[in-house]
Design a protein around this motif. Structure first.
Motif, PDB file in Angstrom:
ATOM      1  N   LEU A  10     -29.239 -69.194 -36.291  1.00 49.78           N
ATOM      2  CA  LEU A  10     -30.311 -68.198 -36.388  1.00 49.78           C
ATOM      3  C   LEU A  10     -29.811 -66.955 -37.124  1.00 49.78           C
ATOM      4  O   LEU A  10     -28.716 -66.459 -36.860  1.00 49.78           O
ATOM      5  CB  LEU A  10     -30.811 -67.818 -34.995  1.00 49.78           C
ATOM      6  CG  LEU A  10     -31.545 -68.917 -34.234  1.00 49.78           C
ATOM      7  CD1 LEU A  10     -31.804 -68.475 -32.790  1.00 49.78           C
ATOM      8  CD2 LEU A  10     -32.846 -69.290 -34.920  1.00 49.78           C
ATOM      9  N   VAL A  11     -30.634 -66.477 -38.060  1.00 50.29           N
ATOM     10  CA  VAL A  11     -30.328 -65.270 -38.828  1.00 50.29           C
ATOM     11  C   VAL A  11     -31.617 -64.467 -39.003  1.00 50.29           C
ATOM     12  O   VAL A  11     -32.715 -64.989 -38.816  1.00 50.29           O
ATOM     13  CB  VAL A  11     -29.746 -65.606 -40.224  1.00 50.29           C
ATOM     14  CG1 VAL A  11     -28.415 -66.325 -40.108  1.00 50.29           C
ATOM     15  CG2 VAL A  11     -30.727 -66.411 -41.059  1.00 50.29           C
ATOM     16  N   VAL A  12     -31.468 -63.224 -39.381  1.00 45.10           N
ATOM     17  CA  VAL A  12     -32.629 -62.389 -39.699  1.00 45.10           C
ATOM     18  C   VAL A  12     -32.882 -62.527 -41.202  1.00 45.10           C
ATOM     19  O   VAL A  12     -31.993 -62.246 -42.007  1.00 45.10           O
ATOM     20  CB  VAL A  12     -32.385 -60.916 -39.323  1.00 45.10           C
ATOM     21  CG1 VAL A  12     -33.575 -60.050 -39.721  1.00 45.10           C
ATOM     22  CG2 VAL A  12     -32.105 -60.785 -37.828  1.00 45.10           C
ATOM     23  N   PRO A  13     -34.074 -62.994 -41.591  1.00 42.81           N
ATOM     24  CA  PRO A  13     -34.345 -63.195 -43.024  1.00 42.81           C
ATOM     25  C   PRO A  13     -34.517 -61.877 -43.764  1.00 42.81           C
ATOM     26  O   PRO A  13     -34.804 -60.846 -43.155  1.00 42.81           O
ATOM     27  CB  PRO A  13     -35.655 -63.990 -43.019  1.00 42.81           C
ATOM     28  CG  PRO A  13     -36.324 -63.598 -41.756  1.00 42.81           C
ATOM     29  CD  PRO A  13     -35.223 -63.339 -40.765  1.00 42.81           C
ATOM     30  N   ASN A  14     -34.346 -61.930 -45.064  1.00 43.33           N
ATOM     31  CA  ASN A  14     -34.529 -60.766 -45.920  1.00 43.33           C
ATOM     32  C   ASN A  14     -36.016 -60.627 -46.250  1.00 43.33           C
ATOM     33  O   ASN A  14     -36.462 -60.950 -47.353  1.00 43.33           O
ATOM     34  CB  ASN A  14     -33.691 -60.910 -47.197  1.00 43.33           C
ATOM     35  CG  ASN A  14     -33.737 -59.669 -48.049  1.00 43.33           C
ATOM     36  OD1 ASN A  14     -34.092 -58.596 -47.571  1.00 43.33           O
ATOM     37  ND2 ASN A  14     -33.391 -59.813 -49.314  1.00 43.33           N
ATOM     38  N   ILE A  15     -36.768 -60.171 -45.252  1.00 40.20           N
ATOM     39  CA  ILE A  15     -38.212 -59.990 -45.374  1.00 40.20           C
ATOM     40  C   ILE A  15     -38.584 -58.852 -44.428  1.00 40.20           C
ATOM     41  O   ILE A  15     -37.909 -58.631 -43.424  1.00 40.20           O
ATOM     42  CB  ILE A  15     -38.976 -61.294 -45.020  1.00 40.20           C
ATOM     43  CG1 ILE A  15     -40.478 -61.138 -45.180  1.00 40.20           C
ATOM     44  CG2 ILE A  15     -38.610 -61.810 -43.659  1.00 40.20           C
ATOM     45  CD1 ILE A  15     -41.271 -62.441 -44.969  1.00 40.20           C
ATOM     46  N   GLN A  16     -39.611 -58.123 -44.768  1.00 40.19           N
ATOM     47  CA  GLN A  16     -40.041 -57.027 -43.906  1.00 40.19           C
ATOM     48  C   GLN A  16     -40.452 -57.579 -42.539  1.00 40.19           C
ATOM     49  O   GLN A  16     -41.042 -58.654 -42.446  1.00 40.19           O
ATOM     50  CB  GLN A  16     -41.213 -56.283 -44.552  1.00 40.19           C
ATOM     51  CG  GLN A  16     -41.561 -55.000 -43.833  1.00 40.19           C
ATOM     52  CD  GLN A  16     -42.479 -54.123 -44.666  1.00 40.19           C
ATOM     53  OE1 GLN A  16     -42.454 -54.156 -45.893  1.00 40.19           O
ATOM     54  NE2 GLN A  16     -43.283 -53.339 -43.990  1.00 40.19           N
TER      55      GLN A  16
ATOM     56  N   ALA B 184     -36.069 -69.745 -47.507  1.00 37.91           N
ATOM     57  CA  ALA B 184     -37.432 -70.016 -47.999  1.00 37.91           C
ATOM     58  C   ALA B 184     -38.332 -68.791 -47.840  1.00 37.91           C
ATOM     59  O   ALA B 184     -39.125 -68.476 -48.736  1.00 37.91           O
ATOM     60  CB  ALA B 184     -38.019 -71.214 -47.257  1.00 37.91           C
ATOM     61  N   LEU B 185     -38.221 -68.098 -46.717  1.00 41.89           N
ATOM     62  CA  LEU B 185     -39.043 -66.907 -46.491  1.00 41.89           C
ATOM     63  C   LEU B 185     -38.722 -65.810 -47.499  1.00 41.89           C
ATOM     64  O   LEU B 185     -39.634 -65.136 -47.993  1.00 41.89           O
ATOM     65  CB  LEU B 185     -38.843 -66.373 -45.072  1.00 41.89           C
ATOM     66  CG  LEU B 185     -39.527 -67.140 -43.958  1.00 41.89           C
ATOM     67  CD1 LEU B 185     -39.094 -66.576 -42.603  1.00 41.89           C
ATOM     68  CD2 LEU B 185     -41.043 -67.071 -44.101  1.00 41.89           C
ATOM     69  N   ALA B 186     -37.453 -65.616 -47.793  1.00 43.02           N
ATOM     70  CA  ALA B 186     -37.068 -64.596 -48.769  1.00 43.02           C
ATOM     71  C   ALA B 186     -37.660 -64.914 -50.139  1.00 43.02           C
ATOM     72  O   ALA B 186     -38.177 -64.022 -50.824  1.00 43.02           O
ATOM     73  CB  ALA B 186     -35.548 -64.480 -48.845  1.00 43.02           C
ATOM     74  N   SER B 187     -37.627 -66.176 -50.530  1.00 43.46           N
ATOM     75  CA  SER B 187     -38.223 -66.585 -51.817  1.00 43.46           C
ATOM     76  C   SER B 187     -39.733 -66.402 -51.805  1.00 43.46           C
ATOM     77  O   SER B 187     -40.322 -65.935 -52.786  1.00 43.46           O
ATOM     78  CB  SER B 187     -37.887 -68.043 -52.117  1.00 43.46           C
ATOM     79  OG  SER B 187     -36.516 -68.201 -52.295  1.00 43.46           O
TER      80      SER B 187
ATOM     81  N   VAL C  98     -34.765 -66.631 -37.598  1.00 41.36           N
ATOM     82  CA  VAL C  98     -35.178 -67.986 -37.986  1.00 41.36           C
ATOM     83  C   VAL C  98     -33.907 -68.724 -38.381  1.00 41.36           C
ATOM     84  O   VAL C  98     -32.853 -68.111 -38.548  1.00 41.36           O
ATOM     85  CB  VAL C  98     -36.190 -67.997 -39.161  1.00 41.36           C
ATOM     86  CG1 VAL C  98     -37.526 -67.393 -38.752  1.00 41.36           C
ATOM     87  CG2 VAL C  98     -35.629 -67.278 -40.380  1.00 41.36           C
ATOM     88  N   ARG C  99     -34.006 -70.026 -38.558  1.00 39.56           N
ATOM     89  CA  ARG C  99     -32.844 -70.771 -39.043  1.00 39.56           C
ATOM     90  C   ARG C  99     -32.552 -70.384 -40.488  1.00 39.56           C
ATOM     91  O   ARG C  99     -33.432 -69.940 -41.221  1.00 39.56           O
ATOM     92  CB  ARG C  99     -33.093 -72.275 -38.913  1.00 39.56           C
ATOM     93  CG  ARG C  99     -32.994 -72.692 -37.448  1.00 39.56           C
ATOM     94  CD  ARG C  99     -32.861 -74.147 -37.195  1.00 39.56           C
ATOM     95  NE  ARG C  99     -31.932 -74.830 -38.078  1.00 39.56           N
ATOM     96  CZ  ARG C  99     -31.990 -76.144 -38.294  1.00 39.56           C
ATOM     97  NH1 ARG C  99     -32.911 -76.889 -37.700  1.00 39.56           N
ATOM     98  NH2 ARG C  99     -31.133 -76.720 -39.095  1.00 39.56           N
ATOM     99  N   GLN C 100     -31.306 -70.593 -40.905  1.00 38.86           N
ATOM    100  CA  GLN C 100     -30.881 -70.178 -42.239  1.00 38.86           C
ATOM    101  C   GLN C 100     -31.754 -70.786 -43.338  1.00 38.86           C
ATOM    102  O   GLN C 100     -32.149 -70.093 -44.269  1.00 38.86           O
ATOM    103  CB  GLN C 100     -29.412 -70.551 -42.469  1.00 38.86           C
ATOM    104  CG  GLN C 100     -28.879 -70.127 -43.833  1.00 38.86           C
ATOM    105  CD  GLN C 100     -28.943 -68.637 -44.054  1.00 38.86           C
ATOM    106  OE1 GLN C 100     -28.370 -67.871 -43.297  1.00 38.86           O
ATOM    107  NE2 GLN C 100     -29.638 -68.202 -45.095  1.00 38.86           N
ATOM    108  N   VAL C 101     -32.086 -72.075 -43.244  1.00 33.59           N
ATOM    109  CA  VAL C 101     -32.910 -72.721 -44.266  1.00 33.59           C
ATOM    110  C   VAL C 101     -34.289 -72.058 -44.354  1.00 33.59           C
ATOM    111  O   VAL C 101     -34.841 -71.892 -45.440  1.00 33.59           O
ATOM    112  CB  VAL C 101     -33.020 -74.249 -44.026  1.00 33.59           C
ATOM    113  CG1 VAL C 101     -33.784 -74.579 -42.764  1.00 33.59           C
ATOM    114  CG2 VAL C 101     -33.650 -74.950 -45.221  1.00 33.59           C
ATOM    115  N   THR C 102     -34.831 -71.650 -43.229  1.00 30.25           N
ATOM    116  CA  THR C 102     -36.126 -70.970 -43.205  1.00 30.25           C
ATOM    117  C   THR C 102     -35.997 -69.568 -43.775  1.00 30.25           C
ATOM    118  O   THR C 102     -36.884 -69.110 -44.505  1.00 30.25           O
ATOM    119  CB  THR C 102     -36.681 -70.926 -41.766  1.00 30.25           C
ATOM    120  OG1 THR C 102     -36.657 -72.248 -41.230  1.00 30.25           O
ATOM    121  CG2 THR C 102     -38.086 -70.381 -41.724  1.00 30.25           C
ATOM    122  N   ALA C 103     -34.902 -68.885 -43.463  1.00 28.44           N
ATOM    123  CA  ALA C 103     -34.680 -67.533 -43.981  1.00 28.44           C
ATOM    124  C   ALA C 103     -34.647 -67.535 -45.503  1.00 28.44           C
ATOM    125  O   ALA C 103     -35.240 -66.658 -46.148  1.00 28.44           O
ATOM    126  CB  ALA C 103     -33.381 -66.960 -43.417  1.00 28.44           C
TER     127      ALA C 103
END
Length: 190
Positions: free
Chosen positions: A90-96, A115-118, A108-113
């Motif tokens: 689990l990590v905090v994604p680069n998104i507001q 995708a969310l940043a993109s 979220v999981r790293q793979v989701t983070a």
């Protein structure tokens, strides 16, 4: 009441967007290999047929039941095994982030983070600012959320709007509810 009826549809739409984004990054090919043929010569001087084959979709590539799998299926009839599963990446994604987001939900999981940043960066190009409203939810958090819905609206309504603990996609860390500062009326509401 109008928001309650739209909420499941919004959540499904967001899950589809995130799944498609994850799928895009998993299956996109190397741009340097985009040529369908190369003209290499064999050792005997003849043209070699180096036509690149398009990869086929391998349904066995990831497990649908293993909780660590990015393809795990979790719903009212298919719980996580074990029900108290917690992702390890689990990590905090680069998104507001939503202003009052909990420490668990911001992860979220790293793979989701990734995708969310993109997704957030692409949305930003269209002057849309996305926010993470809710990501990972632990087993215990889902117990509390579900029980609150039951006490406020009854079990039948709670079952139609919320997952029981161990049955929530949020517990996988692969799911995120998104909102935004651009159109806050579309954010997930309690």
């Amino acid at each position: 009441m109008g928001n309650v009826k739209r909420r499941p549809l919004l959540l499904i739409l967001l899950c589809i967007i995130i799944a498609c984004t994850c799928g895009y990054f998993l299956f996109k090919g190397d741009d340097s290999a985009s040529s369908s043929q190369s003209s290499a010569k064999t050792t005997d001087g003849k043209e070699a047929d180096n036509t690149l084959k398009q990869p086929t979709f391998n349904t066995k590539q990831h497990s649908l039941t293993e909780p660590t799998s990015i393809w795990v299926v979790v719903n009212k009839k298919l719980p996580l095994q074990p029900k108290t599963y917690t992702p390890t990446d689990l990590v905090v994604p680069n998104i507001q982030l939503r202003s009052n987001i909990t420490s668990d939900e911001r992860q979220v999981r790293q793979v989701t983070a990734t995708a969310l940043a993109s997704l957030a960066a692409a949305a930003k190009k269209d002057d849309v600012t996305l926010t993470l409203e809710s990501g990972y939810r632990s087993y215990n958090m889902q117990v509390g959320l579900y029980n609150r819905y039951v006490s406020q609206q009854g079990q039948a309504v709670a079952d139609s709007q919320s997952a029981r603990a161990g049955h929530s996609e949020h517990q996988t860390g692969l799911v995120a509810d998104l909102g935004g500062v651009t159109r806050p009326g579309c954010n997930v509401e309690a």
